[in-house]
Design a protein around this motif. Structure first.
Motif, PDB file in Angstrom:
ATOM      1  N   LEU A   1      45.211  50.517 -35.574  1.00 24.80           N
ATOM      2  CA  LEU A   1      44.203  50.546 -34.467  1.00 24.80           C
ATOM      3  C   LEU A   1      44.569  49.617 -33.333  1.00 24.80           C
ATOM      4  O   LEU A   1      45.061  48.370 -33.526  1.00 24.80           O
ATOM      5  CB  LEU A   1      43.234  49.969 -35.255  1.00 24.80           C
ATOM      6  CG  LEU A   1      42.730  50.810 -36.605  1.00 24.80           C
ATOM      7  CD1 LEU A   1      41.427  50.070 -37.407  1.00 24.80           C
ATOM      8  CD2 LEU A   1      42.523  52.288 -36.358  1.00 24.80           C
ATOM      9  N   VAL A   2      44.339  50.254 -32.286  1.00 27.16           N
ATOM     10  CA  VAL A   2      44.796  49.468 -30.907  1.00 27.16           C
ATOM     11  C   VAL A   2      43.551  49.532 -30.025  1.00 27.16           C
ATOM     12  O   VAL A   2      43.212  50.796 -29.680  1.00 27.16           O
ATOM     13  CB  VAL A   2      45.955  49.975 -30.398  1.00 27.16           C
ATOM     14  CG1 VAL A   2      46.405  49.093 -28.875  1.00 27.16           C
ATOM     15  CG2 VAL A   2      47.213  49.913 -31.149  1.00 27.16           C
ATOM     16  N   ALA A   3      43.072  48.358 -29.616  1.00 27.23           N
ATOM     17  CA  ALA A   3      41.992  48.349 -28.778  1.00 27.23           C
ATOM     18  C   ALA A   3      42.361  48.763 -27.279  1.00 27.23           C
ATOM     19  O   ALA A   3      42.345  47.743 -26.373  1.00 27.23           O
ATOM     20  CB  ALA A   3      41.121  46.991 -28.844  1.00 27.23           C
ATOM     21  N   SER A   4      42.534  49.920 -26.854  1.00 27.97           N
ATOM     22  CA  SER A   4      42.760  50.260 -25.750  1.00 27.97           C
ATOM     23  C   SER A   4      42.842  51.829 -25.377  1.00 27.97           C
ATOM     24  O   SER A   4      42.919  52.589 -26.356  1.00 27.97           O
ATOM     25  CB  SER A   4      44.548  49.838 -25.336  1.00 27.97           C
ATOM     26  OG  SER A   4      44.828  50.286 -24.123  1.00 27.97           O
ATOM     27  N   THR A   5      42.681  52.261 -24.142  1.00 33.70           N
ATOM     28  CA  THR A   5      42.627  53.570 -23.866  1.00 33.70           C
ATOM     29  C   THR A   5      43.815  53.974 -23.274  1.00 33.70           C
ATOM     30  O   THR A   5      44.289  55.124 -22.785  1.00 33.70           O
ATOM     31  CB  THR A   5      41.570  54.236 -22.803  1.00 33.70           C
ATOM     32  OG1 THR A   5      41.816  53.101 -21.779  1.00 33.70           O
ATOM     33  CG2 THR A   5      40.101  53.702 -23.592  1.00 33.70           C
ATOM     34  N   GLN A   6      45.009  53.270 -23.156  1.00 35.69           N
ATOM     35  CA  GLN A   6      46.335  53.263 -22.369  1.00 35.69           C
ATOM     36  C   GLN A   6      47.110  53.636 -23.533  1.00 35.69           C
ATOM     37  O   GLN A   6      47.556  52.824 -24.397  1.00 35.69           O
ATOM     38  CB  GLN A   6      46.487  52.194 -21.666  1.00 35.69           C
ATOM     39  CG  GLN A   6      45.566  51.906 -20.532  1.00 35.69           C
ATOM     40  CD  GLN A   6      45.512  52.870 -19.526  1.00 35.69           C
ATOM     41  OE1 GLN A   6      46.455  53.259 -18.984  1.00 35.69           O
ATOM     42  NE2 GLN A   6      44.331  53.121 -19.296  1.00 35.69           N
ATOM     43  N   ARG A   7      47.926  54.730 -23.266  1.00 35.08           N
ATOM     44  CA  ARG A   7      48.923  54.955 -24.371  1.00 35.08           C
ATOM     45  C   ARG A   7      50.264  54.042 -24.286  1.00 35.08           C
ATOM     46  O   ARG A   7      50.700  53.954 -25.627  1.00 35.08           O
ATOM     47  CB  ARG A   7      49.466  56.442 -24.017  1.00 35.08           C
ATOM     48  CG  ARG A   7      48.722  57.807 -24.469  1.00 35.08           C
ATOM     49  CD  ARG A   7      49.461  58.929 -24.531  1.00 35.08           C
ATOM     50  NE  ARG A   7      48.576  59.974 -25.015  1.00 35.08           N
ATOM     51  CZ  ARG A   7      47.496  60.760 -24.292  1.00 35.08           C
ATOM     52  NH1 ARG A   7      47.657  60.610 -23.103  1.00 35.08           N
ATOM     53  NH2 ARG A   7      46.918  61.601 -24.888  1.00 35.08           N
ATOM     54  N   SER A   8      50.287  53.356 -23.227  1.00 34.88           N
ATOM     55  CA  SER A   8      51.575  52.309 -23.049  1.00 34.88           C
ATOM     56  C   SER A   8      51.012  51.195 -24.196  1.00 34.88           C
ATOM     57  O   SER A   8      51.909  50.506 -24.792  1.00 34.88           O
ATOM     58  CB  SER A   8      51.654  51.886 -21.814  1.00 34.88           C
ATOM     59  OG  SER A   8      50.416  51.237 -21.237  1.00 34.88           O
ATOM     60  N   ASP A   9      49.950  50.830 -24.224  1.00 33.92           N
ATOM     61  CA  ASP A   9      49.301  49.834 -24.969  1.00 33.92           C
ATOM     62  C   ASP A   9      49.556  50.093 -26.590  1.00 33.92           C
ATOM     63  O   ASP A   9      49.983  49.151 -27.319  1.00 33.92           O
ATOM     64  CB  ASP A   9      47.973  49.229 -24.791  1.00 33.92           C
ATOM     65  CG  ASP A   9      47.888  48.692 -23.421  1.00 33.92           C
ATOM     66  OD1 ASP A   9      48.735  48.186 -22.729  1.00 33.92           O
ATOM     67  OD2 ASP A   9      46.527  49.078 -22.907  1.00 33.92           O
ATOM     68  N   LEU A  10      49.388  51.354 -26.804  1.00 29.33           N
ATOM     69  CA  LEU A  10      49.358  51.961 -28.273  1.00 29.33           C
ATOM     70  C   LEU A  10      50.858  51.902 -28.535  1.00 29.33           C
ATOM     71  O   LEU A  10      51.296  51.448 -29.714  1.00 29.33           O
ATOM     72  CB  LEU A  10      48.749  53.368 -28.415  1.00 29.33           C
ATOM     73  CG  LEU A  10      47.191  53.346 -28.471  1.00 29.33           C
ATOM     74  CD1 LEU A  10      46.382  52.814 -27.378  1.00 29.33           C
ATOM     75  CD2 LEU A  10      46.872  54.784 -29.068  1.00 29.33           C
ATOM     76  N   GLY A  11      51.621  52.362 -27.628  1.00 26.53           N
ATOM     77  CA  GLY A  11      53.201  52.375 -27.844  1.00 26.53           C
ATOM     78  C   GLY A  11      53.824  50.920 -27.956  1.00 26.53           C
ATOM     79  O   GLY A  11      54.704  50.624 -28.783  1.00 26.53           O
TER      80      GLY A  11
END
Length: 134
Positions: free
Chosen positions: A82-92
């Motif tokens: 789980l990653v608190a972000s809407t940016q795919r780069s943050d998830l990546g």
């Protein structure tokens, strides 16, 4: 020790950096872990503002929780990151750390962007299920 789980792949599906499933043989103990959070021993949040740093702390805490249950990363049969972000780069950024930690034991995983996590300044959390021989 040989894992009691068999990772499932299919040539008919996209070549993803993780297995598509895991089959756990009967006669094993399942370990359901609470989400590993990026918390220091004193309860403060580690690596504030750093997705990769928080993912690394989550992996460290997940590894310790597994150790306490008599398991290791090689015994994990699935994860949810789980990653608190809407940016795919943050998830990546978070995923790259988790994927590297698991190495060739690339268990089935789900990577999710969420709006908020439970602790102040928390950006990453990792849930896992492990299987141990009975």
């Amino acid at each position: 020790m040989v894992s009691p789980a068999r990772l499932v792949r299919s040539a008919e599906l996209c070549d993803a950096p993780y297995a598509y499933g895991a089959v756990v043989e009967s006669g094993v103990q399942l370990v359901f872990l609470a989400g590993a959070c990026p918390l220091e021993r004193d309860g403060t949040t580690a690596a504030v503002g750093d997705y990769a740093g928080q993912a690394a702390k989550c992996v460290e805490n997940l590894t310790e929780a597994l150790r306490a249950a008599g398991a290791s990363l090689e015994d994990v049969v699935s994860t949810r990151v789980l990653v608190a972000s809407t940016q795919r780069s943050d998830l990546g950024s978070a995923w790259d750390v988790v994927h590297e930690a698991f190495g060739e034991h690339d268990v089935p995983s789900t990577l999710l962007g969420v709006t908020v996590l439970g602790y102040e300044d928390q950006l990453v959390e990792i849930e896992a299920v492990a299987a141990l021989p009975d």
